[in-house]
Write a protein that holds these residues in place. Structure first.
Motif, short mmCIF file in Angstrom:
data_model
loop_
_atom_site.label_atom_id
_atom_site.label_comp_id
_atom_site.label_asym_id
_atom_site.label_seq_id
_atom_site.Cartn_x
_atom_site.Cartn_y
_atom_site.Cartn_z
N HIS A 170 37.46 45.90 42.92
CA HIS A 170 38.30 47.10 43.03
C HIS A 170 39.65 46.98 42.34
N GLN A 171 40.26 45.79 42.33
CA GLN A 171 41.61 45.66 41.78
C GLN A 171 41.64 45.91 40.28
N ALA A 172 42.76 46.52 39.83
CA ALA A 172 42.95 46.72 38.39
C ALA A 172 43.22 45.39 37.69
N ASP A 173 43.93 44.48 38.39
CA ASP A 173 44.21 43.15 37.86
C ASP A 173 43.98 42.13 38.96
N LEU A 174 43.61 40.93 38.56
CA LEU A 174 43.47 39.82 39.50
C LEU A 174 44.69 38.92 39.37
#
Length: 256
Positions: A170-174
């Motif tokens: 789900h996250q745009a960035d890790l």
């Protein structure tokens, strides 16, 4: 002759590929009969026909390429295996090859295309008093980040040892933090991976830890410019003090 959706209870072979690369869907057949007909379909619900190969009235083999894969397909007439070139993310899906001769055989593939994983970036964590108080002898806190994508995992390694990792659909960035305590000569690396590629960034102790620690330890240090300014001011104050004392002395000597 019917070319419709094959029996999906038959074996479905999983395949993976990377954008821009080439993949071959192997049927496993040694040799097709000369009168065999081949149909290729893409998609599970309302599949689109992307290839039809059959024998014309005079024995000529005619191959028709249709739809999204035009210009990117190569069919092996001997085995029925199909090669797809210049893969794109949109090529992910269900592929069905139907080979019709004395009997009908179905060859089903679930194919997933991945983008190349981005290169991770390492930066120092924001400064705060509790962190600064621990920045001693090269210790530091850093965070590694990477653009997220399909099945991307971000990991910290010390040498060959995995320290921690993270992933999320789900996250745009890790982002993954790491705190290094005290001096050490170990090699730390941040690695981003997906099923078809990986990228590594090596942590520079000199850039992210030693300089950072030195600047923190020297928070009260005086720069050369500050030293010159302070010296000049001190000299001016000394001269003014001496002049004031001399003036005061002569005033008292001249008094009756």
């Amino acid at each position: 002759m019917c070319y419709c959706v094959s029996d999906l209870k038959a074996e479905v072979k999983p395949l993976r590929g990377r954008e821009g690369q080439t993949v071959t869907l192997h049927t496993g057949l040694a040799k097709l009969q000369s009168d065999a007909k081949i149909f290729g379909l893409f998609g599970p619900v309302r599949p689109e026909i992307f290839i039809v190969e059959s024998q014309a009235f005079r024995g000529e083999i005619i191959t028709e390429y249709k739809g999204r894969f035009q210009g990117r397909l190569q069919l092996d007439r001997e085995t029925g295996s199909l090669t797809v070139r210049n893969l794109t993310i949109n090529d992910t899906g269900l592929y069905q090859l139907q080979i019709i001769s004395e009997q009908v055989t179905y060859h089903n593939f679930i194919f997933t295309v991945y983008a190349s994983v981005p290169t991770p970036n390492i930066r120092n964590t924001p400064h705060n008093p509790s962190v600064d108080s621990r920045l001693v002898s090269g210790s530091c806190s850093v965070v590694c980040s990477v653009g997220n994508g399909k099945e991307v995992t971000l990991s910290w390694y010390r040498g060959e040892e995995k320290l921690n990792n993270t992933s999320s659909p789900h996250q745009a960035d890790l982002s993954l933090p790491l705190e290094i305590k005290g001096k050490n000569s170990a090699t730390y690396s941040c690695i981003a991976t997906n099923p078809v590629s990986n990228q590594t960034t090596i942590l520079s102790i000199e850039e992210h830890c030693l300089q950072h620690a030195d600047s923190s330890d020297c928070a009260r240090c005086i720069t050369p410019t500050e030293l010159v300014v302070r010296s000049v001011l001190s000299a001016l104050v000394a001269v003014a003090t001496i002049a004031l004392l001399v003036h005061h002395f002569w005033r008292h000597r001249r008094s009756p």
